[in-house]
Design a protein around this motif. Structure first.
Motif, PDB file in Angstrom:
ATOM      1  N   GLU A  34      28.220   8.615 -37.844  1.00  0.00           N
ATOM      2  CA  GLU A  34      27.333   7.599 -37.302  1.00  0.00           C
ATOM      3  C   GLU A  34      25.935   7.847 -37.838  1.00  0.00           C
ATOM      4  OE1 GLU A  34      27.365   5.994 -33.010  1.00  0.00           O
ATOM      5  OE2 GLU A  34      25.728   7.452 -33.074  1.00  0.00           O
ATOM      6  N   LEU A  35      25.393   6.848 -38.538  1.00  0.00           N
ATOM      7  CA  LEU A  35      24.057   6.931 -39.126  1.00  0.00           C
ATOM      8  C   LEU A  35      23.092   6.190 -38.210  1.00  0.00           C
ATOM      9  CD1 LEU A  35      23.068   6.361 -42.753  1.00  0.00           C
ATOM     10  CD2 LEU A  35      22.142   4.811 -41.071  1.00  0.00           C
ATOM     11  N   THR A  36      21.953   6.805 -37.922  1.00  0.00           N
ATOM     12  CA  THR A  36      20.929   6.176 -37.091  1.00  0.00           C
ATOM     13  C   THR A  36      19.604   6.198 -37.846  1.00  0.00           C
ATOM     14  OG1 THR A  36      22.062   7.108 -35.178  1.00  0.00           O
ATOM     15  CG2 THR A  36      19.904   6.159 -34.792  1.00  0.00           C
ATOM     16  N   PHE A  37      18.923   5.054 -37.822  1.00  0.00           N
ATOM     17  CA  PHE A  37      17.632   4.929 -38.506  1.00  0.00           C
ATOM     18  C   PHE A  37      16.671   4.174 -37.594  1.00  0.00           C
ATOM     19  CE2 PHE A  37      14.941   2.160 -41.255  1.00  0.00           C
ATOM     20  CZ  PHE A  37      14.128   3.152 -41.757  1.00  0.00           C
ATOM     21  N   ASN A  38      15.508   4.770 -37.336  1.00  0.00           N
ATOM     22  CA  ASN A  38      14.481   4.146 -36.509  1.00  0.00           C
ATOM     23  C   ASN A  38      13.410   3.573 -37.429  1.00  0.00           C
ATOM     24  OD1 ASN A  38      12.554   3.355 -34.683  1.00  0.00           O
ATOM     25  ND2 ASN A  38      12.743   5.195 -33.427  1.00  0.00           N
ATOM     26  N   ILE A  39      13.330   2.263 -37.470  1.00  0.00           N
ATOM     27  CA  ILE A  39      12.392   1.612 -38.395  1.00  0.00           C
ATOM     28  C   ILE A  39      10.940   1.759 -37.939  1.00  0.00           C
ATOM     29  CG2 ILE A  39      12.503  -0.687 -37.363  1.00  0.00           C
ATOM     30  CD1 ILE A  39      12.596  -1.599 -40.436  1.00  0.00           C
ATOM     31  N   HIS A  40      10.707   1.840 -36.630  1.00  0.00           N
ATOM     32  CA  HIS A  40       9.337   1.937 -36.136  1.00  0.00           C
ATOM     33  C   HIS A  40       8.706   3.289 -36.465  1.00  0.00           C
ATOM     34  CE1 HIS A  40       9.669  -1.894 -34.207  1.00  0.00           C
ATOM     35  NE2 HIS A  40      10.676  -1.500 -33.427  1.00  0.00           N
ATOM     36  N   GLN A  49       6.797  -4.592 -44.986  1.00  0.00           N
ATOM     37  CA  GLN A  49       8.217  -4.344 -45.264  1.00  0.00           C
ATOM     38  C   GLN A  49       8.998  -4.176 -43.962  1.00  0.00           C
ATOM     39  OE1 GLN A  49       7.721  -0.927 -47.839  1.00  0.00           O
ATOM     40  NE2 GLN A  49       8.308  -2.131 -49.632  1.00  0.00           N
ATOM     41  N   LYS A  50       8.408  -3.497 -42.992  1.00  0.00           N
ATOM     42  CA  LYS A  50       9.078  -3.331 -41.700  1.00  0.00           C
ATOM     43  C   LYS A  50       9.305  -4.679 -41.029  1.00  0.00           C
ATOM     44  CE  LYS A  50       7.320   1.275 -40.602  1.00  0.00           C
ATOM     45  NZ  LYS A  50       6.494   2.063 -39.690  1.00  0.00           N
ATOM     46  N   ALA A  51       8.289  -5.530 -41.077  1.00  0.00           N
ATOM     47  CA  ALA A  51       8.412  -6.859 -40.465  1.00  0.00           C
ATOM     48  C   ALA A  51       9.476  -7.681 -41.181  1.00  0.00           C
ATOM     49  CB  ALA A  51       7.068  -7.575 -40.509  1.00  0.00           C
ATOM     50  N   ARG A  52       9.514  -7.583 -42.508  1.00  0.00           N
ATOM     51  CA  ARG A  52      10.519  -8.322 -43.287  1.00  0.00           C
ATOM     52  C   ARG A  52      11.926  -7.842 -42.943  1.00  0.00           C
ATOM     53  NH1 ARG A  52      10.369 -11.787 -47.139  1.00  0.00           N
ATOM     54  NH2 ARG A  52      12.130 -12.046 -48.540  1.00  0.00           N
ATOM     55  N   LEU A  53      12.103  -6.526 -42.857  1.00  0.00           N
ATOM     56  CA  LEU A  53      13.421  -5.980 -42.518  1.00  0.00           C
ATOM     57  C   LEU A  53      13.845  -6.389 -41.113  1.00  0.00           C
ATOM     58  CD1 LEU A  53      13.207  -2.390 -44.020  1.00  0.00           C
ATOM     59  CD2 LEU A  53      14.778  -4.191 -44.703  1.00  0.00           C
ATOM     60  N   LEU A  54      12.923  -6.296 -40.165  1.00  0.00           N
ATOM     61  CA  LEU A  54      13.248  -6.673 -38.791  1.00  0.00           C
ATOM     62  C   LEU A  54      13.565  -8.162 -38.681  1.00  0.00           C
ATOM     63  CD1 LEU A  54      10.674  -4.559 -36.780  1.00  0.00           C
ATOM     64  CD2 LEU A  54      13.154  -4.358 -36.685  1.00  0.00           C
ATOM     65  N   THR A  59      19.879  -9.070 -36.600  1.00  0.00           N
ATOM     66  CA  THR A  59      21.150  -8.880 -35.891  1.00  0.00           C
ATOM     67  C   THR A  59      21.656  -7.445 -36.016  1.00  0.00           C
ATOM     68  OG1 THR A  59      22.376  -9.609 -37.834  1.00  0.00           O
ATOM     69  CG2 THR A  59      21.825 -11.281 -36.184  1.00  0.00           C
ATOM     70  N   LYS A  60      21.171  -6.706 -36.994  1.00  0.00           N
ATOM     71  CA  LYS A  60      21.632  -5.331 -37.225  1.00  0.00           C
ATOM     72  C   LYS A  60      20.849  -4.304 -36.408  1.00  0.00           C
ATOM     73  CE  LYS A  60      24.272  -6.641 -40.740  1.00  0.00           C
ATOM     74  NZ  LYS A  60      25.711  -6.618 -40.700  1.00  0.00           N
ATOM     75  N   PHE A  61      19.614  -4.638 -36.042  1.00  0.00           N
ATOM     76  CA  PHE A  61      18.754  -3.698 -35.315  1.00  0.00           C
ATOM     77  C   PHE A  61      18.890  -3.910 -33.809  1.00  0.00           C
ATOM     78  CE2 PHE A  61      16.578  -3.542 -39.414  1.00  0.00           C
ATOM     79  CZ  PHE A  61      16.306  -2.193 -39.520  1.00  0.00           C
ATOM     80  N   THR A  62      18.736  -2.807 -33.061  1.00  0.00           N
ATOM     81  CA  THR A  62      18.707  -2.907 -31.597  1.00  0.00           C
ATOM     82  C   THR A  62      17.313  -3.346 -31.169  1.00  0.00           C
ATOM     83  OG1 THR A  62      18.041  -0.602 -31.321  1.00  0.00           O
ATOM     84  CG2 THR A  62      20.407  -1.049 -31.379  1.00  0.00           C
ATOM     85  N   LYS A  63      17.128  -3.549 -29.879  1.00  0.00           N
ATOM     86  CA  LYS A  63      15.816  -3.955 -29.368  1.00  0.00           C
ATOM     87  C   LYS A  63      14.765  -2.875 -29.588  1.00  0.00           C
ATOM     88  CE  LYS A  63      17.323  -7.209 -25.863  1.00  0.00           C
ATOM     89  NZ  LYS A  63      18.700  -7.121 -25.446  1.00  0.00           N
ATOM     90  N   ASP A  64      15.201  -1.613 -29.658  1.00  0.00           N
ATOM     91  CA  ASP A  64      14.279  -0.496 -29.864  1.00  0.00           C
ATOM     92  C   ASP A  64      13.955  -0.256 -31.331  1.00  0.00           C
ATOM     93  OD1 ASP A  64      14.509  -0.104 -27.127  1.00  0.00           O
ATOM     94  OD2 ASP A  64      16.212   1.250 -27.366  1.00  0.00           O
ATOM     95  N   GLY A  65      14.528  -1.055 -32.238  1.00  0.00           N
ATOM     96  CA  GLY A  65      14.285  -0.892 -33.667  1.00  0.00           C
ATOM     97  C   GLY A  65      15.193   0.136 -34.309  1.00  0.00           C
TER      98      GLY A  65
END
Length: 135
Positions: A34-40, A49-54, A59-65
């Motif tokens: 299981e891979l986990t990545f926190n964009i924030h 870039q973060k805004a573009r990815l989000l 649909t791939k990110f959780t509410k916490d990013g």
């Protein structure tokens, strides 16, 4: 575009027991990754870039990013880790992809003339099919 090595250091991996059939091997080996990545908290991407990815991968990110990906295709933990990191980088690259702006081209003058000439010919053909006016 972005530094893959630095991004790899920001990923967290966790080995989990894989589900499904497989007998004794499944019960004793944690081969699912299981891979986990926190964009924030990422330092690799800037705010744009973060805004573009989000936005593109919302649909791939959780509410916490958090982006959570799993792989249990093979019996090897190392192979599953390679597969999930490869998929992660493909997903990130597709999310950061900016399509080229389309510049509409002008219709060539010769093409316009050809179209109007063919319309005129068709019109003349249809008028020649009519009954002659005897008056």
């Amino acid at each position: 575009m972005f530094d893959k090595h630095a991004l790899t250091l920001e990923l967290t991996f966790k080995a989990i027991r894989s589900s499904g059939a497989g007998g004794q091997h499944v019960n004793k080996v944690s081969s699912k990754i299981e891979l986990t990545f926190n964009i924030h908290e990422s330092l690799v991407f800037d705010e744009a870039q973060k805004a573009r990815l989000l936005n593109k991968l919302s649909t791939k990110f959780t509410k916490d990013g958090l982006l959570i990906m799993q792989c249990d295709e093979t019996r090897s933990q190392h192979k599953n880790k390679e597969l999930v990191t490869k998929r992660f980088f493909e997903l990130i690259e597709s999310g950061l992809f900016v399509p080229k702006k389309r510049i509409p081209t002008k219709i060539p003058r010769a093409a316009v003339k050809k179209r109007l000439k063919s319309k005129r010919n068709l019109s003349e053909k249809k008028t020649n099919r009519q009954k002659p006016d005897l008056e």
